[in-house]
Design an enzyme around this catalytic site. Sequence first.
Site, PDB file in Angstrom:
ATOM      1  N   ARG A 119       0.793  -1.053  -0.060  1.00  0.00           N
ATOM      2  CA  ARG A 119       0.008   0.024  -0.033  1.00  0.00           C
ATOM      3  C   ARG A 119       0.813   1.371   0.065  1.00  0.00           C
ATOM      4  O   ARG A 119       1.884   1.352   0.909  1.00  0.00           O
ATOM      5  CB  ARG A 119      -0.919  -0.098   1.249  1.00  0.00           C
ATOM      6  N   THR A 431      -8.784   0.567 -10.350  1.00  0.00           N
ATOM      7  CA  THR A 431      -8.022  -0.702  -9.725  1.00  0.00           C
ATOM      8  C   THR A 431      -8.398  -1.979 -10.746  1.00  0.00           C
ATOM      9  O   THR A 431      -8.929  -1.766 -11.891  1.00  0.00           O
ATOM     10  CB  THR A 431      -8.719  -0.971  -8.306  1.00  0.00           C
ATOM     11  N   SER A 503      -8.097   1.034   2.691  1.00  0.00           N
ATOM     12  CA  SER A 503      -8.693   0.682   1.644  1.00  0.00           C
ATOM     13  C   SER A 503      -9.853  -0.298   1.623  1.00  0.00           C
ATOM     14  O   SER A 503     -10.111  -0.653   2.548  1.00  0.00           O
ATOM     15  CB  SER A 503      -7.280  -0.392   0.748  1.00  0.00           C
ATOM     16  N   SER A 504     -10.211  -0.721   0.358  1.00  0.00           N
ATOM     17  CA  SER A 504     -11.577  -1.589   0.384  1.00  0.00           C
ATOM     18  C   SER A 504     -10.827  -2.806  -0.470  1.00  0.00           C
ATOM     19  O   SER A 504     -11.824  -3.904  -0.499  1.00  0.00           O
ATOM     20  CB  SER A 504     -12.827  -0.795  -0.396  1.00  0.00           C
ATOM     21  N   GLY A 527     -13.706   0.488  -5.836  1.00  0.00           N
ATOM     22  CA  GLY A 527     -13.815   1.477  -4.834  1.00  0.00           C
ATOM     23  C   GLY A 527     -14.319   0.536  -3.608  1.00  0.00           C
ATOM     24  O   GLY A 527     -14.304  -0.634  -3.434  1.00  0.00           O
TER      25      GLY A 527
END
Length: 620
Positions: A119, A431, A503-504, A527
């Site tokens: 991350r 993403t 984050s998801s 998301g």
Amino acid sequence: MPKTRNSLFSAGTVAAALFACGLAGCATGLKYEIPTQPEGESASISKPGWATHTSAVAAANPLAADAGRQVLRAGGSAIDAAIAVQMVLTLVEPQSSGIGGGAFLMHFDGKTTQAFDGREVAPAKATPSLFLNAEGKPMAFIDAVVGGRSVGVPGAVAMLALAHQQHGKLPWSALFLPAITLAEQGFAVSPRMAGLLANEANLKNDPVAANYFYDQQGKPWPVGHHLRNPELAEVLRDIAKLGPDALHKGELAKAIVQKVQKHPSNPGSLSESDLAAYRPLIREPLCFDYAAPVSGTATAATSASSRVYRLCGMPPPSSGALAIGQILGLLQHTPAASQKLVSGQPNADWLHLYTEAARLAFADRAQFVADPQFVAAPGGNWHSMLRSGYLAERAKAIDIAGKSMNSAKPGNPGAQSLSYAPMPDQMEYGTSHISVVDAYGNALAMTTTIEDGWGARMMVNRGAGLAGGFLLNNQLTDFSFAPTGSDGQPIANRVEPGKRPRSSMSPTLVFDKATQQFVLSAGSPGGALIIHYTAKTLYGILNWGLNSQDAINLPNFGSNNGPTLLEAKRFDAATVTSLTDRGHKITEMPMPSGLQAIERTSTGFFGGADPRREGVVLGD
Ligand code: GLU
């Protein structure tokens, strides 16, 4: 899927094979061949699902998946394939992920599961007011995104290098061959990339991006345009040779810092020392048991006819596995398991239960989840949020046959050393998800992102006269813009120097609890909706007995503790009416998941890729 053969590429094969020896030595066995490139539909592409015997690579773009398969064929491991896939995605799906971004990787080596954290990290000079405007109010999302302000220290490359040290079989340098070859020789702009480019307003304000993604009249490249990225080829060649140091130190680090700090209207503070200080982490995976009825039965989840799975995902700073674990766990305390699909769709009763569980989970997510280096878990352990007793208590808020709660308050899974205010819901986009299984018994799930589509809208180029480069992330906008709640309490996920934004992303590996055998790898972009997309797919496979393609194909739905979200045009009027009658406020909207999943079968593997995007599964 109809394909147009692209003859431009036949000549590339020989050069690519020669280059393989030049770059990494012929001993690696990797002789990359550029495949013919599909050009075609983008919106909804019907996909068959793919059965393979010994290995499979699922990725969001056919060129990327093919690079992974070629690496596996050359004797590479799952992580080797994922590295090749990520490098090709940097080139062919630049809007979603790349070497300028971050990623989470769940890796299983046949015995042990690890959670690799790549991350992004906030710069040392970042402050909690980073995203407040002159009036002290949160900035508009896009104003925060575009420019250097939102850029975190990229972590994907360093994380992949760490995972490669532990699980790689081919030399690191060899894994860059496909991306370098394609960057030099060019690739056909895909329908999705062209479509997103046509709808993008800010990218062309960056001179490097304007020069690379647009023609001389400022028109974005159309589908099938043959695009070369010689600057990226050089950058990748350096990373292939020197490892992550080529990105985190020296000339390239300087170019990144210049780009961020010299942004004309919205500079950021990212420095060379921030880049040099970056460390990927290996975290304890967040694993929990989940009992589902054996396919074909619809019984209480703990009866003799249930099968117990062990689900492992990314712990904080991701909220993904915790939220999925809470939703699935809450549903165990409702009659959800007795609800079957009706005409291939979840019915209103089940959607009511799911979205209520989701509201409760998202309330906890907003309250508690942030970088564990900065914020203590409730009760000192994130598993406090998954305890059956806690979830049983929380589930009492669900009115099974009655009305929707519309919005949930956080629960009290355990004391935190500080008290926090809940974080308001914020947008997230972009993403890519990669799943790989190899013939050695390794399996992985990796979700990778530059955050928003096209990231911070800044393309790094070292200024050596080569066109192209790579995009920088805007991951810092995953922090709460507001540092405090209306009551003045701090928000757990506020910006702090050296912190990783919540984050998801939900890369998930599923095992059979009794045999510890690998069952499934899955994940998605999207998301905060990643949580619902992934939960839907897991539920479809584990509870409803669907194969991964059919589970991915199911309509999308969810709630982030607001309205009930339904994928537009996928639910019949009776379902919508029934939910409305129960007090659900319905928002029907596009929900473009990009799910990829690979499951073990009796004959090998079966993989699915999302019909809403361009992904495929390739294997042997
Ligand atoms: N930045 C988001 C996250 O890490 C993902 C964005 C997206 O998938 O669109 O959770």
